[in-house]
Design a protein around this motif. Structure first.
Motif, PDB file in Angstrom:
ATOM      1  N   ASN A   1       3.762   8.325  -0.196  1.00  0.00           N
ATOM      2  CA  ASN A   1       3.060   9.820  -0.104  1.00  0.00           C
ATOM      3  C   ASN A   1       4.050  10.584  -0.129  1.00  0.00           C
ATOM      4  O   ASN A   1       4.883  11.031   0.775  1.00  0.00           O
ATOM      5  CB  ASN A   1       2.153   9.740   1.147  1.00  0.00           C
TER       6      ASN A   1
ATOM      7  N   ASN B   1       0.549   3.645   2.234  1.00  0.00           N
ATOM      8  CA  ASN B   1       0.838   3.747   3.519  1.00  0.00           C
ATOM      9  C   ASN B   1       2.390   3.037   3.915  1.00  0.00           C
ATOM     10  O   ASN B   1       3.198   3.396   4.576  1.00  0.00           O
ATOM     11  CB  ASN B   1      -0.137   3.426   4.459  1.00  0.00           C
ATOM     12  N   SER B   2       2.470   1.819   3.490  1.00  0.00           N
ATOM     13  CA  SER B   2       3.323   0.966   3.871  1.00  0.00           C
ATOM     14  C   SER B   2       4.783   1.500   3.152  1.00  0.00           C
ATOM     15  O   SER B   2       6.059   1.663   3.890  1.00  0.00           O
ATOM     16  CB  SER B   2       3.640  -0.559   3.385  1.00  0.00           C
TER      17      SER B   2
ATOM     18  N   SER C   1       1.104  -1.101   0.210  1.00  0.00           N
ATOM     19  CA  SER C   1      -0.188  -0.093  -0.073  1.00  0.00           C
ATOM     20  C   SER C   1       0.782   1.208  -0.032  1.00  0.00           C
ATOM     21  O   SER C   1       2.027   1.099   0.154  1.00  0.00           O
ATOM     22  CB  SER C   1      -0.877  -0.015   1.101  1.00  0.00           C
TER      23      SER C   1
ATOM     24  N   THR D   1       5.262   4.672   2.455  1.00  0.00           N
ATOM     25  CA  THR D   1       5.423   5.846   3.066  1.00  0.00           C
ATOM     26  C   THR D   1       6.379   5.674   4.270  1.00  0.00           C
ATOM     27  O   THR D   1       7.313   6.292   4.743  1.00  0.00           O
ATOM     28  CB  THR D   1       4.215   6.492   3.330  1.00  0.00           C
ATOM     29  N   CYS D   2       5.823   4.622   5.112  1.00  0.00           N
ATOM     30  CA  CYS D   2       6.355   4.159   6.499  1.00  0.00           C
ATOM     31  C   CYS D   2       7.979   3.655   6.078  1.00  0.00           C
ATOM     32  O   CYS D   2       8.768   4.003   7.032  1.00  0.00           O
ATOM     33  CB  CYS D   2       5.605   3.043   6.967  1.00  0.00           C
TER      34      CYS D   2
END
Length: 294
Positions: free
Chosen positions: A242, A6-7, A4, A9-10
């Motif tokens: 992101n 989010n992953s 994803s 971005t992390c």
């Protein structure tokens, strides 16, 4: 590659944490070994790490300006910044060197404007001034005392000059990479050249080699591997994560780096240092908010 946004971005945020810790960890290692050999060992593991993750790029098909020009800037920046840390005489100087280095975010914006890669609004001038004032406050709490400022710089002029020159070179690398890389990634090659160059400097200086103990070998290997992983992950996260959040997070690196250095080096920065650090970050964010891509 990632499940994803989010992953991804992390993963990118983890790279920022690694870079923020790098200054303090490099200083710890160079205190136990001879400076250049310690840095060369770290970046040898970094080069091996990033080669395992990405492989050696096919630089024959890349722009020669990117490979040679941007490559030279990358190698020069890494060497200057790392050597400036190694030449620091105490932990307080390490913190100052880190802040000088973190002038690169606002300088990158200024250089991007000069290269006509960004549009800008007038608050950018205010942002740059705020960043410079923050740096001056970090170096000299009595900011209006020019004699005291010069006295502090004279305590270790080479280290401070190397850090400042590095802060100028990295924006040049960023601007030219955007123009000439054309989606290619030669960073693994740049890391190899950086490691080889550091060993060349080590031998040319006839520097003694202190063989690390087992615990130091582990620290060097982990540090080097994490640096390589950070660069590899960062390139991937910029493609799949992101990007706005990631770029914004880089402007908090001065504060984060100072905090990590305080913990790792057990340093006790003054209130004026923290105020100056926050001003550097705040000024960079003003610059960022005052620009837009053309």
């Amino acid at each position: 590659m990632f499940n994803s946004v989010n992953s991804a971005t992390c993963i990118g945020l983890s790279s920022i944490l690694i870079w923020a810790s790098l200054v303090a960890v490099v200083k710890l290692i160079t205190e136990s070994l001879t400076p250049i050999s310690a840095i060369a060992l770290i970046y040898s593991f970094s080069a091996m790490s990033i080669l395992v993750l990405n492989g050696l790029p096919r630089f024959q098909h890349m722009s020669k300006v990117y490979v040679w020009g941007c490559g030279a800037l990358f190698v020069a920046y890494e060497i200057l910044f790392l050597v400036s840390i190694a030449l620091s005489q105490n932990h307080d100087q390490v913190l100052i060197i880190a802040m000088i280095n973190y002038l690169w975010p606002p300088l990158t914006i200024v250089f991007s404007i000069l290269a006509k890669q960004l549009n800008y609004r007038w608050p950018i001038v205010l942002g740059f001034i705020v960043s410079v004032l923050g740096l001056l406050l970090v170096v000299n709490p009595d900011i209006l005392n020019l004699r005291q400022f010069l006295h502090i710089l004279q305590q270790n002029p080479i280290a401070y000059f190397f850090a400042f020159l590095g802060a100028l070179l990295w924006p040049c690398y960023s601007v030219l990479t955007k123009k000439y890389a054309q989606g290619q990634n030669a960073v693994p090659l740049f890391f190899v050249v950086t490691a080889v160059s550091l060993w060349g400097i080590h031998f040319m200086m006839d520097e003694a080699f202190i063989f690390p103990q087992l615990n130091m070998w582990l620290l060097i290997a982990v540090t080097g591997a994490l640096v390589g992983i950070a660069y590899s992950n960062w390139n991937q996260s910029l493609q799949f994560g992101n990007i706005k959040l990631l770029i914004l997070a880089t402007y908090f690196m001065p504060v984060l780096s100072s905090f990590m250095s305080m913990l790792i080096l057990e340093a006790t920065p003054s209130l004026s240092f923290w105020i100056g650090t926050c001003l550097v970050t705040f000024g960079a964010m003003i610059c960022w908010k005052s620009t837009a891509e053309i």
